[in-house]
Write a protein that holds these residues in place. Structure first.
Motif, PDB file in Angstrom:
ATOM      1  N   GLY A 106     -24.505  11.306  48.049  1.00  0.00           N
ATOM      2  CA  GLY A 106     -23.477  12.331  47.932  1.00  0.00           C
ATOM      3  C   GLY A 106     -23.252  13.012  49.267  1.00  0.00           C
ATOM      4  O   GLY A 106     -24.153  13.681  49.780  1.00  0.00           O
ATOM      5  N   ALA A 107     -22.080  12.857  49.841  1.00  0.00           N
ATOM      6  CA  ALA A 107     -21.740  13.459  51.137  1.00  0.00           C
ATOM      7  C   ALA A 107     -21.080  14.810  50.896  1.00  0.00           C
ATOM      8  O   ALA A 107     -19.883  14.884  50.597  1.00  0.00           O
ATOM      9  CB  ALA A 107     -20.812  12.533  51.913  1.00  0.00           C
ATOM     10  N   GLU A 108     -21.864  15.882  51.016  1.00  0.00           N
ATOM     11  CA  GLU A 108     -21.378  17.233  50.730  1.00  0.00           C
ATOM     12  C   GLU A 108     -21.701  18.165  51.902  1.00  0.00           C
ATOM     13  O   GLU A 108     -22.864  18.485  52.144  1.00  0.00           O
ATOM     14  CB  GLU A 108     -22.018  17.768  49.448  1.00  0.00           C
ATOM     15  N   PRO A 109     -20.670  18.615  52.645  1.00  0.00           N
ATOM     16  CA  PRO A 109     -20.929  19.448  53.833  1.00  0.00           C
ATOM     17  C   PRO A 109     -21.346  20.880  53.514  1.00  0.00           C
ATOM     18  O   PRO A 109     -21.980  21.533  54.343  1.00  0.00           O
ATOM     19  CB  PRO A 109     -19.578  19.419  54.565  1.00  0.00           C
ATOM     20  N   VAL A 134     -25.929  16.174  54.081  1.00  0.00           N
ATOM     21  CA  VAL A 134     -25.185  17.322  54.610  1.00  0.00           C
ATOM     22  C   VAL A 134     -24.167  16.796  55.606  1.00  0.00           C
ATOM     23  O   VAL A 134     -24.405  16.731  56.818  1.00  0.00           O
ATOM     24  CB  VAL A 134     -26.127  18.349  55.280  1.00  0.00           C
ATOM     25  N   CYS A 135     -23.023  16.373  55.100  1.00  0.00           N
ATOM     26  CA  CYS A 135     -21.978  15.815  55.966  1.00  0.00           C
ATOM     27  C   CYS A 135     -20.677  15.751  55.182  1.00  0.00           C
ATOM     28  O   CYS A 135     -20.655  15.905  53.964  1.00  0.00           O
ATOM     29  CB  CYS A 135     -22.362  14.416  56.448  1.00  0.00           C
ATOM     30  N   GLY A 136     -19.596  15.513  55.912  1.00  0.00           N
ATOM     31  CA  GLY A 136     -18.310  15.298  55.275  1.00  0.00           C
ATOM     32  C   GLY A 136     -17.989  13.822  55.197  1.00  0.00           C
ATOM     33  O   GLY A 136     -18.830  12.968  55.497  1.00  0.00           O
ATOM     34  N   GLY A 137     -16.762  13.505  54.828  1.00  0.00           N
ATOM     35  CA  GLY A 137     -16.354  12.119  54.706  1.00  0.00           C
ATOM     36  C   GLY A 137     -15.826  11.511  55.981  1.00  0.00           C
ATOM     37  O   GLY A 137     -15.671  10.285  56.073  1.00  0.00           O
ATOM     38  N   GLU A 138     -15.561  12.340  57.002  1.00  0.00           N
ATOM     39  CA  GLU A 138     -15.027  11.826  58.262  1.00  0.00           C
ATOM     40  C   GLU A 138     -16.113  11.041  59.000  1.00  0.00           C
ATOM     41  O   GLU A 138     -17.296  11.385  58.943  1.00  0.00           O
ATOM     42  CB  GLU A 138     -14.483  12.965  59.117  1.00  0.00           C
ATOM     43  N   PRO A 139     -15.742   9.966  59.696  1.00  0.00           N
ATOM     44  CA  PRO A 139     -16.742   9.064  60.294  1.00  0.00           C
ATOM     45  C   PRO A 139     -17.757   9.743  61.201  1.00  0.00           C
ATOM     46  O   PRO A 139     -18.949   9.425  61.142  1.00  0.00           O
ATOM     47  CB  PRO A 139     -15.882   8.063  61.082  1.00  0.00           C
ATOM     48  N   GLU A 140     -17.311  10.686  62.036  1.00  0.00           N
ATOM     49  CA  GLU A 140     -18.238  11.306  62.984  1.00  0.00           C
ATOM     50  C   GLU A 140     -19.296  12.154  62.299  1.00  0.00           C
ATOM     51  O   GLU A 140     -20.338  12.460  62.888  1.00  0.00           O
ATOM     52  CB  GLU A 140     -17.480  12.143  64.028  1.00  0.00           C
ATOM     53  N   VAL A 175     -10.226  16.337  53.732  1.00  0.00           N
ATOM     54  CA  VAL A 175     -10.915  15.742  54.879  1.00  0.00           C
ATOM     55  C   VAL A 175     -10.021  15.808  56.116  1.00  0.00           C
ATOM     56  O   VAL A 175      -8.801  15.673  56.013  1.00  0.00           O
ATOM     57  CB  VAL A 175     -11.317  14.270  54.604  1.00  0.00           C
ATOM     58  N   PRO A 176     -10.610  16.020  57.289  1.00  0.00           N
ATOM     59  CA  PRO A 176      -9.818  15.980  58.512  1.00  0.00           C
ATOM     60  C   PRO A 176      -9.351  14.542  58.783  1.00  0.00           C
ATOM     61  O   PRO A 176     -10.029  13.597  58.421  1.00  0.00           O
ATOM     62  CB  PRO A 176     -10.801  16.436  59.595  1.00  0.00           C
ATOM     63  N   ILE A 182     -10.233   7.500  55.626  1.00  0.00           N
ATOM     64  CA  ILE A 182     -10.112   6.477  54.592  1.00  0.00           C
ATOM     65  C   ILE A 182     -10.375   5.090  55.161  1.00  0.00           C
ATOM     66  O   ILE A 182     -11.007   4.245  54.509  1.00  0.00           O
ATOM     67  CB  ILE A 182      -8.732   6.566  53.910  1.00  0.00           C
ATOM     68  N   ARG A 183      -9.937   4.830  56.390  1.00  0.00           N
ATOM     69  CA  ARG A 183     -10.254   3.542  57.033  1.00  0.00           C
ATOM     70  C   ARG A 183     -11.758   3.382  57.197  1.00  0.00           C
ATOM     71  O   ARG A 183     -12.312   2.297  57.010  1.00  0.00           O
ATOM     72  CB  ARG A 183      -9.563   3.440  58.400  1.00  0.00           C
TER      73      ARG A 183
END
Length: 277
Positions: A106-109, A134-140, A175-176, A182-183
């Motif tokens: 689960g990616a939850e910032p 502890v993160c978002g969905g953006e790649p970085e 998401v930013p 999404i890619r």
């Protein structure tokens, strides 16, 4: 449709926005008077995460009682190794069949939501299988967290397909850089893997099923500060277009979607995509 039928469409988001403003104000008061850390107010990202966490803890369960369209049926068939983007405090977890899941990430910032997330994972038979990141969905943000968890091999740049399924439930609106995000998720999906999506999107007002009133309501609430107070949530995301683009020129092996309540300010786009094997 008579104009009076549009009143709930216009007012319902206003109620939620009012609550969000209240929780943002309370987050400021807590930071100053409870935590005695007024300097933290300069960290606007942290403050907004804290504010949204308050809003979700207070309202998330009620907002998850009834999910749109075929989402419950889709989640009940989820299986294998799953990546759940933006699970919040885990109110959606009862929709999954834990016996079919070998591992779930689960990616939850918003770290303030993690205690509730882990409690709900335990309650729904996913305790030993669930990994809260502890993160978002953006790649970085996501890729380093997946490396740290051990599911991505060292040296992988994030294009390694490791998930049988990726779930995006009311999260791609916030998401930013959604195209890039999404890619990146597409690259993490195994060949033949499935992406389950339930997102509110820009009103399809140019089509017979959409609504000009619903589209105008989205513009108005955006101008009133919806993205700021709602944790970055955008009411006008072209998510269907971004999902199609993510698979490149070869496209997805299959796509199955429907609009739910397309005349509202919150039209949902619900369905699944299957990556080519």
């Amino acid at each position: 449709m008579p104009w009076v039928d549009y009143v709930p469409t216009v007012l319902r988001p206003g109620i939620l926005l009012t609550k969000a403003i209240y929780h943002f104000t309370m987050a400021i008061f807590e930071t100053i008077f409870t935590e005695r850390s007024p300097s933290s107010l300069f960290n606007l990202t942290l403050l907004r995460h804290k504010s949204f966490a308050r809003l979700w803890i207070a309202n998330g369960e009620a907002m998850t009682i009834q999910m749109p369209g075929p989402l419950d049926a889709l989640l009940s068939t989820s299986r294998g190794v799953i990546l759940d983007i933006g699970p919040g405090s885990g109110e959606i977890l009862p929709r999954f069949n834990s016996a079919q899941i070998s591992a779930m990430y689960g990616a939850e910032p918003a770290i303030d939501l993690h205690p509730g997330l882990l409690r709900n994972a335990e309650k729904n038979g996913l305790g030993g299988k669930y990994h809260a990141l502890v993160c978002g969905g953006e790649p970085e943000s996501l890729i380093p967290a997946l490396h740290k968890s051990g599911i991505l091999s060292s040296g992988s740049g994030g294009g390694e397909g490791v998930f049988d399924e990726i779930c995006c439930i009311r999260v791609l609106c916030g998401v930013p850089r959604p195209r890039e995000t999404i890619r990146g998720l597409y690259g993490l999906l195994k060949p033949g893997g499935r992406m389950v999506v339930c997102e509110h999107v820009v009103n399809p007002w140019r089509t017979p099923e959409g609504s000009v009133v619903g589209r105008l309501a989205q513009v108005v609430y955006t101008l009133l500060g919806w993205p700021f107070f709602m944790g970055g949530c955008e009411l006008q995301r072209h998510t269907p277009e971004f999902l199609t683009e993510a698979a490149g020129k070869d496209g997805w092996a299959s796509e199955s979607f429907e609009y739910v309540e397309p005349t509202n300010a919150f039209p949902f786009y619900v369905g699944e995509l299957r990556k080519r094997g």
